[in-house]
Design a protein around this motif. Structure first.
Motif: not given
Length: 71
Positions: A13-17, A19-27, A33-43
């Motif tokens: 959803l975030y990629l499709a809309h 969102v430039l960056e997504y932080w996933i906090v895994d307790p 994990i910090v993901l950045e919006h790529g052209e067609a997928a998260w990097r």
């Protein structure tokens, strides 16, 4: 349910809309994990664990000490 939602549904959803960056906090893994919006997928910008400083590629100067996140 929440883990799957964060790792699968929200990522799509975030990629499709545009969102430039997504932080996933895994307790469970005490990691961020910090993901950045790529052209067609998260990097992956980085996998940060206790003792590391998580950084943003979008918000310059924004950092988080992972050890403090899980205290």
């Amino acid at each position: 349910g929440s883990r799957r939602r964060d790792l699968v549904r929200k990522k799509k959803l975030y990629l499709a809309h545009g969102v430039l960056e997504y932080w996933i906090v895994d307790p469970e893994a005490s990691s961020v994990i910090v993901l950045e919006h790529g052209e067609a997928a998260w990097r992956e910008h980085g996998l940060f664990e206790r003792g590391d400083i998580a950084t943003s590629t979008v918000m310059k100067g924004v950092v988080a000490a992972v050890s403090e996140v899980f205290e």
